[in-house]
Every structure is written in C-alpha cells, then in structure tokens.
Design a protein around this motif. Sequence first.
Motif, mmCIF file in Angstrom:
data_model
loop_
_atom_site.group_PDB
_atom_site.id
_atom_site.type_symbol
_atom_site.label_atom_id
_atom_site.label_comp_id
_atom_site.label_asym_id
_atom_site.label_seq_id
_atom_site.Cartn_x
_atom_site.Cartn_y
_atom_site.Cartn_z
ATOM 1 N N ARG A 117 0.826 -1.203 0.000
ATOM 2 C CA ARG A 117 0.000 0.000 0.000
ATOM 3 C C ARG A 117 0.866 1.261 0.000
ATOM 4 O O ARG A 117 0.606 2.208 -0.743
ATOM 5 C CB ARG A 117 -0.911 -0.011 1.229
ATOM 6 N N GLU A 118 1.914 1.255 0.835
ATOM 7 C CA GLU A 118 2.769 2.444 0.919
ATOM 8 C C GLU A 118 3.531 2.680 -0.382
ATOM 9 O O GLU A 118 3.710 3.814 -0.802
ATOM 10 C CB GLU A 118 3.766 2.302 2.087
ATOM 11 N N VAL A 119 3.980 1.577 -1.018
ATOM 12 C CA VAL A 119 4.767 1.719 -2.258
ATOM 13 C C VAL A 119 3.857 1.974 -3.462
ATOM 14 O O VAL A 119 4.046 2.934 -4.207
ATOM 15 C CB VAL A 119 5.614 0.440 -2.531
ATOM 16 N N LEU B 53 0.330 4.752 -2.140
ATOM 17 C CA LEU B 53 0.611 6.052 -1.534
ATOM 18 C C LEU B 53 1.959 6.619 -1.967
ATOM 19 O O LEU B 53 2.270 7.766 -1.676
ATOM 20 C CB LEU B 53 0.553 5.932 -0.007
#
Lengths: 347, 275
Positions: B233-235, B238
Amino acid sequence: MTDFTMTRRHFGLLAAGVAASAAFPFSVRAAAGETAIAATFPGNWEDGYRTVLTPLVKEAGYDLTIAPSMAQDQLAKVMASPGNPPYDTLLMSPGQMAIALENDLIQKIDPSRLKNWGMLDPAFQGEYGPTVTIEVNGIAYNPDMVPKPKGYRDLFENPAYSGKVSWTGFASNTAVMAYTEMAKIFGSGPSDMAAVFKLFKDHPEHLKGVVDSTNHQMTLFQQGEIAVFMCSTGNVARLKSLGMNAEFVQPETGSPAAPVNIHLTKGAKNLDAAYAYMDAAISKAAQDALKMPPTEMFPTNKDVALTPEIEAYVTRDQLAKMVYPDWAEINKNRPDWIRQFDALVAG
Amino acid sequence: MKASGFPYVIPMLLLSVAFFATPLAVLVGFSFIGSEGATLANYIRFFGDAFNFRVLVNTARLGLETVVGTTLLGVPIALLYWHSGKTTRQVIIFLTLIPMLTSNVVRTFAWIVILGRQGPISETLMALGVTGSPTSLMFTELGLVMAMCQIDLPLIILPLIAILSRTPVQFSEAAQVSGAGPWRIFVTVLLPLMLPGLLAGWILVFASTSSSFVTQAVIGGARNVYVPQLIYREVGTLFDWPMASAIAVVLLLSTGCLLVAMTMISRHRRLVGHA
C-alpha cells in the motif's frame, strides 16, 4: 573411445558461443524495428490489446509488448526509475494522470504523428495523449441471487443485499468513484467521506466483503461468493463472456465515468513504436474489434458505430450526462481515506 | 604449509555484498529519509499508530499458526516416510514435490473453491449436520491458515525427510526393546533427532507465510491485513517509499527476533540433551 577433457579454453569458447547465440534473436529484432513497451491494465485490457493491437502495430513495422499493470502500479514503477522508464506508454485515468504530471513522468504528444487523430472528438484529443475509451461505472449483480439494485442507497437499505455485496479499498478508481457518489448521497458532498465511513460502521455486514481489487471480485462473483460489486461495463462484459449471469445497472444517481488515456512517458526510448501503438489504439480497425465481446470498450473513434450491447450501457449522447469526479480533490484526500478505510475494515 | 582457502571465498563475498548487503543497506537508509533530511519520523509514525502495531502482531501470529499447523501435518508424514518401503517413500516424495511445481497463485485460487460456500468443506459440514446452511471460510484467518499450511507443507516435510533419511530405523527399535512406549520414543529419541530439520522447516514456513502477499490478500481479504499488504500500500498506492522501507525493516527485525527465539528454544539443553 577418446576421453573428452573440458579445458578452460574450451569452456571460454563454449560460453562465448552460448552468449552470441542468445543475443542473436535480439540483434535480428533490433534490425527489424523498435518494440513499444506499453503498460495496460490486466485482464480484459491486456487480452484485448495484445490480440487486437499487436498485428496492427506489426503492420506499421514495429513490435509491441503489452505489460499488464494497474494504473497505480504503473506510476510506482515509473517513479522507481526516473529517466529510465520501464514503459514507453502508460494507460491511465485522469486521477493518475494528475499524479504523473505533478511528478513530471509524462510528456506532451505530437498529434501530427498520429494518422487517426482527426477521427477523435476534440474532447478525446488530450495534449498528453488520446482517450481510447470511456469507462462507465455502475453496479454489477447476479440476477439469480439478488434483485436489480436501484443504486447505492438500495444496497444498504434493502435486506436482500445483506452479506452479498463486495467492496474494495480506496486504491481502486472504480471504488473511489462509487464512494464519492455515496458521500453525496449520505453526506454533504463528494468529499464528505466521514459519512461513508459511518455508513460502513453502521452496516458491518458490508465490511465482510471488502477485498483488494475488482479482479478478485470477479473471481468471487464466478464462485457465487458475492452477488454485487462496483464495476465498469467492461467487468460485466467479461463475466458474460465467461457464461456468468451478470448484469450491469446504472445507479439512479448517475454513473461515474472516467476517460482512459494513453500517455507517452518522459524518457521513452521507442518513440516511433510508441506512436504507432497509440495510432493503432485509436484506429477504426482496432476500436471496431475492441467494441465487441468480451471487451466491449466504448469507442472514441467517431467512425466506429456503437453495438446494441454498448448502447444498452450508454449512448454517445449520454456520455455528457455521466458523473466525472473531481480528481484533484480526490488525489488530495486519497492517502488519508485509504489509511482510514483500511483501519476501519480491519476493525 | 596448508594454503589458505580465503581467496576462494572472495567471489561469494563479493556477490553477497553486491546483491544482499548493499540492497539491505539502501533499504535501511531509505527508512530514515524525511522531508528535511535524516529522521526517525517514519518509525515514530509506524509505532505511533496502534493499527500498524496490530498488523505486525497479526502477521507474527499468522506465521506461528502456520508453523504449528504444518508441524502437526508434516511430522506424521515424515515419520510415515521413515518407516516405509521404497515405493511408499517415492509416492510421498512425489506428492510432496508436485504441489511445489505449481504456482502459488494457482494454488491460492484453488483454495477459493475449496473454502467457498459451494466448496467441499462447506458441503461436508452440511452433510454431517454440523451446519444448516452453506458456510464460507473465505476472508477468515482459519481459512487463510488452512491454505497456508497446504502451500507451505513441503517446506517442513523436505528438511525432516532429509534428516530422517540419515537416521537408521533401528534407533526406535532399540528404544522399543529397552521398554520405551511410543510416546516416550517420540519425545526422547525422535524429536531431538528431528529438531534440526524442524528448525529449518519452521524458519522456512514462518518466513514464507509472513511474506506471502498474494495468498494473504486473496484468501484473507481486506479485513485481515498483514505487513506485506501494508508495504504494498505504501509503495504502490501512496508512493511513500521511506515509510514502506521503515515497515520492511520492522518486519525484518521482528521476524529475525522470532527466528532467533526459535533457534534458542531448539538448542535448549533439555531438548537436545536426549539426542
């Protein structure tokens, strides 16, 4: 019999031979012309583009490699290698295009290099690339399992849908468009996501069916695990082509829609091939093929007539009445919405 | 004078530095990047959010549950192999290796059918009268552990078989002749012998389960969130790579701590002392 002994010289010659023979096909290919590396969405898009566009690009004297990847993943990969993009072209909706522009990942195109440019309505002639289709979103349902839903409100108020609806997180464009519509219905406007989160808190049975992507939802739909999910017309066309009893319904409050564009990445290495691919994607030949099942993509080429099946989803006149979300506003809030929704879903 | 073996190790050292140590150093370095230079902000943000900490605990628990499940299934299979003749051994090896030749993605999607409302588990439960209506184990941790146990089972069976293949069956016969019962033979003779294989299997299963992104996402659904999904999710969504690096470092360290703990337990004198 003579014993064979492998010397270092023999080994070196053998290794050189293997390397030369392995490189041979590439040298032949390089002589034949460039290969465009085109990122497309997985599933229906990947199959359709590979089957239909590869021969057309070949006719123009180039090769085409279709690389399946979701729009967010395309962005992540291009950001990971600045100046040396893994794709020559990207396939995106306006939400991702805004991020790509902000991060200087795409470049303006030269329309004079596209023979079919004039076949597009001016609304589809973007300075950062042509619009190849309009994805119309709505609700997919299985008529064997549930009644036809009227819209988003119905899914939460009619007990017939309890436990049978699947949702995805805010990373999905389809989902985020549905949530902004729900924010209008249940809250004060498209950005009032607190109202949507409250809605899910009040209806925990809807949280059970939250999965990662529309592709997972299609698998679950096939297995009878779910009966309703937020979709594009393309998802329903695909399910129908697989023999599923799937129907598409436009929500009573209007269908969210998103143009899908091909963009040229900054630093693209195979410009000629990339333009040949773009031109093929907006050609009459390609769009005539892609409007048929299982892809049923809405054609942006003026010369391509709509099929009765596509007209049942949306006509050219109705396009203007679709709901086009404010992607700048969505992008501003999206990271926060993603984190909040994930925490809510995980309980 | 005996020549030093050091020069022969140099290529391996260079490869390790280039392809393991350097990327790891880059990852750790990234995790300390903030908008105004070096910072601990990513770690503070990670541990400041109770949700993240719960995800970390869930991931460790999933790994441990799968380790327990695969151990309970794998040990009897390995013992059956040990006591069997040539043909049965070949069948066991074949059945263990065949699933490994199939993609994890395919096996994961097969589990959707098995765990679903119309799957064999649901139908068996209904036929036995345990449940009155179709039951789905999709999007549940139990369903995910079941799928992970099947997917990772070869990772524990193979090290056990490797250990037991070098152990004469006469060991257990000698203990039996000396008057030991089956349970005593297992605890005092077989378990200490199998411990190195078990340890290797536990490490492989734990590492594989806690990092198994596809199975976690597909079978677990979005309600059961684990660290790999958080990193993705972060890579991918977002685009916050420093935060993703910090989460990856936390996963690496926490997994490392658990593996060290497992190693220490397996080397406990009371366990190994019997061997």
